[in-house]
Design a protein around this motif. Structure first.
Motif, PDB file in Angstrom:
ATOM      1  N   ASP A   1       0.862  -1.178   0.000  1.00 45.33           N
ATOM      2  CA  ASP A   1       0.000   0.000   0.000  1.00 45.33           C
ATOM      3  C   ASP A   1       0.900   1.229   0.000  1.00 45.33           C
ATOM      4  OD1 ASP A   1      -1.664   2.104   0.482  1.00 45.33           O
ATOM      5  OD2 ASP A   1      -2.234   1.475   2.524  1.00 45.33           O
TER       6      ASP A   1
ATOM      7  N   GLY B   1       0.259   4.162  -0.081  1.00 46.68           N
ATOM      8  CA  GLY B   1      -0.251   5.268   0.728  1.00 46.68           C
ATOM      9  C   GLY B   1      -0.032   5.057   2.226  1.00 46.68           C
ATOM     10  N   SER B   2       0.538   3.936   2.573  1.00 42.57           N
ATOM     11  CA  SER B   2       0.756   3.639   3.998  1.00 42.57           C
ATOM     12  C   SER B   2       1.674   4.666   4.643  1.00 42.57           C
ATOM     13  CB  SER B   2       1.364   2.238   4.138  1.00 42.57           C
ATOM     14  OG  SER B   2       2.107   2.160   5.344  1.00 42.57           O
ATOM     15  N   GLU B   3       1.203   5.283   5.702  1.00 41.27           N
ATOM     16  CA  GLU B   3       2.026   6.313   6.362  1.00 41.27           C
ATOM     17  C   GLU B   3       3.309   5.719   6.928  1.00 41.27           C
ATOM     18  OE1 GLU B   3      -0.283   8.511   9.192  1.00 41.27           O
ATOM     19  OE2 GLU B   3      -1.717   9.160   7.655  1.00 41.27           O
ATOM     20  N   LEU B   4       3.191   4.481   7.391  1.00 42.62           N
ATOM     21  CA  LEU B   4       4.367   3.811   7.960  1.00 42.62           C
ATOM     22  C   LEU B   4       5.429   3.594   6.873  1.00 42.62           C
ATOM     23  CD1 LEU B   4       5.056   2.832  10.760  1.00 42.62           C
ATOM     24  CD2 LEU B   4       4.098   0.591  10.180  1.00 42.62           C
TER      25      LEU B   4
ATOM     26  N   LEU C   1       5.708   5.162   3.957  1.00 43.73           N
ATOM     27  CA  LEU C   1       6.229   6.450   3.463  1.00 43.73           C
ATOM     28  C   LEU C   1       7.230   7.050   4.453  1.00 43.73           C
ATOM     29  CD1 LEU C   1       2.929   7.989   2.042  1.00 43.73           C
ATOM     30  CD2 LEU C   1       4.855   7.045   0.742  1.00 43.73           C
ATOM     31  N   GLY C   2       6.919   6.944   5.725  1.00 40.23           N
ATOM     32  CA  GLY C   2       7.819   7.470   6.754  1.00 40.23           C
ATOM     33  C   GLY C   2       9.173   6.771   6.720  1.00 40.23           C
ATOM     34  N   ARG C   3       9.146   5.464   6.517  1.00 41.78           N
ATOM     35  CA  ARG C   3      10.405   4.720   6.497  1.00 41.78           C
ATOM     36  C   ARG C   3      11.215   5.015   5.251  1.00 41.78           C
ATOM     37  NH1 ARG C   3       7.412  -0.431   9.227  1.00 41.78           N
ATOM     38  NH2 ARG C   3       7.989   0.112  11.368  1.00 41.78           N
TER      39      ARG C   3
ATOM     40  N   SER D   1      11.130   7.803   3.645  1.00 40.81           N
ATOM     41  CA  SER D   1      11.642   9.157   3.872  1.00 40.81           C
ATOM     42  C   SER D   1      12.877   9.146   4.767  1.00 40.81           C
ATOM     43  CB  SER D   1      10.543  10.019   4.500  1.00 40.81           C
ATOM     44  OG  SER D   1      11.116  11.150   5.135  1.00 40.81           O
TER      45      SER D   1
END
Lengths: 85, 400
Positions: free
Chosen positions: B282, B284-287, B289-291, B293
């Protein structure tokens, strides 16, 4: 070079042996390593009441007894402590 | 092996030995990538990549143009190390360390030795290995316990080295020894010896966790070389170490490590963006995307520090000043920690199947193992000790 300088320097040079300490004496070759350079610097600053300028804290200054002595006398002169030199 | 197998898919069928430098580097990287998994499995030397470096002229990357080399700058060297590191960290480190040897010859050897060696390096005939390790002193560069003998006919060498990267494949060696008639172990000389001038005994096996293709074996080197093969003055290796080996090692290693982490992120992003990846992850998963980044941020930080250090080194005549030594050490420490941490972030980001399995397409497992060696390659602990002392020398805290 002043006697109090050569007396101060000699214990740092474990390979000096019986050789005479002259202006050309190569300090690294005679056993001065980077850790000892710092202790030597503190000893110089305490004995002569001076502070060596940052731009002198490089390999060239600590190359020989003569280059180090020159830096000390220059700092002593600049800091108005001519009697130290 | 047939000729076609030596060429990686999607690369030119012939090694580019003219044209832009980066074209040659990309060719070598493609060859390295094709064979990387096999050399990692077998812990043997990347012979195809070395052959490609000879063929493309990359071994002569930093040899000055008037000696037939590519005349590459420090920037070129770092660009190439990053490019090769994307494919195989061992190959990038092999070239980086070779170029460090070349710089010692270029900058410090007398004209006769320079004229003998540089043209041979430029045509790809001479791959140089560095022999500075000794049993009992670890990576400490500035002392040597193994003495060289000197007589009217030249210099005698009898030297055991526990770790010589690429030692079994090198055509020539730059060897530290205690200077003839030295009064102390800190009188160290750097001696060049051709493979043909030495008797070389290889001992022990090379079976490390990572960096397996660097094939860093133990060697005993004995032989006799002409007197003019000393690089720089006898006993004055500390000058070469301070002005050439230290700075170039930290810059080129950091570039290789950055390349490895960059290649890992690139493969992860391509995998995530592929149709199969978009089905399984996914995006769009914030987790996730954060990783991603966090990993990217680490690479940008290391890159910024690498380029800043490169500029500072190019602009500074005296690299022995505390602030320059501190900057170079900070680069090495930061790159070795952050590149490893970035790949670790990526393993977490994509999980077991794509990040941890030995045959995951992302190759994260090998990158993580390879980068684990970075903090130990001239130990960060030792650098922190040196940095503590240097910090005391700079009470004004003048930043380079």
């Amino acid at each position: 070079m002043e006697a109090r300088f050569t007396e101060l320097l000699t214990p740092f040079l474990k390979y000096l042996g019986d050789q005479e300490l002259t202006e050309d004496s190569d300090l690294r070759r005679l056993g001065l390593d980077s850790m000892q350079s710092i202790e030597l610097l503190f000893a110089i600053e305490d004995t002569f009441g001076i502070s060596l300028p940052d731009e002198d804290l490089n390999d060239a200054t600590f190359a020989t007894a003569g280059t180090l002595w020159k830096s000390i006398t220059a700092a002593a002169g600049a800091q108005g402590l001519a009697d130290a030199a | 092996m047939s000729a076609t197998q030596a060429v990686a898919p999607g690369t030119a069928s012939r090694a580019p030995n003219d044209g832009p430098l980066m074209e040659r580097a990309r060719y070598v990287a493609a060859v390295a990538a094709e064979h990387a998994r096999r050399h990692d499995r077998d812990a043997d030397f990347p012979v195809e990549a070395l052959a490609a470096m000879r063929e493309t002229g990359l071994l002569g990357l930093t040899v000055p143009g008037d000696h037939g080399g590519l005349g590459g700058t420090l920037t070129d060297l770092l660009d190439v190390c990053i490019e090769l590191g994307r494919a195989d960290m061992s190959v990038a480190m092999i070239l980086g360390m070779h170029c460090q040897q070349v710089a010692a010859v270029t900058g410090q050897a007398a004209p006769r030795l320079r004229d003998e060696l540089l043209p041979r390096i430029a045509v790809g005939e001479l791959y140089l290995a560095s022999v500075t390790t000794e049993a009992g002193k670890g990576g400490h560069l500035l002392t040597a316990t193994s003495a060289a003998s000197s007589d009217h006919s030249g210099i005698g060498i009898d030297r055991f080295a526990p770790i010589v990267t690429g030692g079994a494949h090198a055509d020539g060696f730059l060897i530290t020894v205690q200077a003839p008639n030295a009064a102390s172990p800190s009188e160290v000389s750097l001696i060049y010896a051709d493979r043909g001038q030495l008797t070389i005994e290889e001992s022990g096996a090379w079976n490390p966790m990572g960096m397996r293709a660097s094939h860093s074996v133990a060697l005993r080197l004995t032989g006799h070389v002409p007197a003019h093969q000393v690089v720089g003055e006898h006993g004055a290796f500390s000058v070469i170490a301070g002005e050439v080996f230290g700075p170039l090692a930290h810059l080129a290693w950091s570039a290789a490590w950055l390349g490895t982490a960059t290649g890992a992120l690139s493969r992860v992003v391509r995998m995530l963006r592929s149709p199969a990846g978009r089905r399984r992850f996914d995006l769009g998963s914030e987790l996730l995307l954060g990783r991603l980044s966090a990993a990217r941020q680490k690479l940008d930080n290391v890159h910024a520090l690498l380029r800043h250090t490169e500029q500072a080194v190019r602009a500074t005549a005296d690299l022995s000043q505390p602030r320059m030594q501190l900057l170079l050490n900070a680069l090495k420490i930061t790159a070795s920690e952050q590149c490893h941490a970035a790949v670790d972030d990526l393993v977490t980001a994509v999980g077991l199947r794509d990040g941890y399995l030995k045959d995951s397409e992302t190759g994260l497992e090998a990158a993580l193992r390879d980068l684990r060696s970075a903090p130990m390659n001239y130990s960060n602990d030792r650098l922190h000790q040196a940095d503590g002392r240097l910090t005391l020398l700079d009470p004004e805290v003048r930043l380079a």
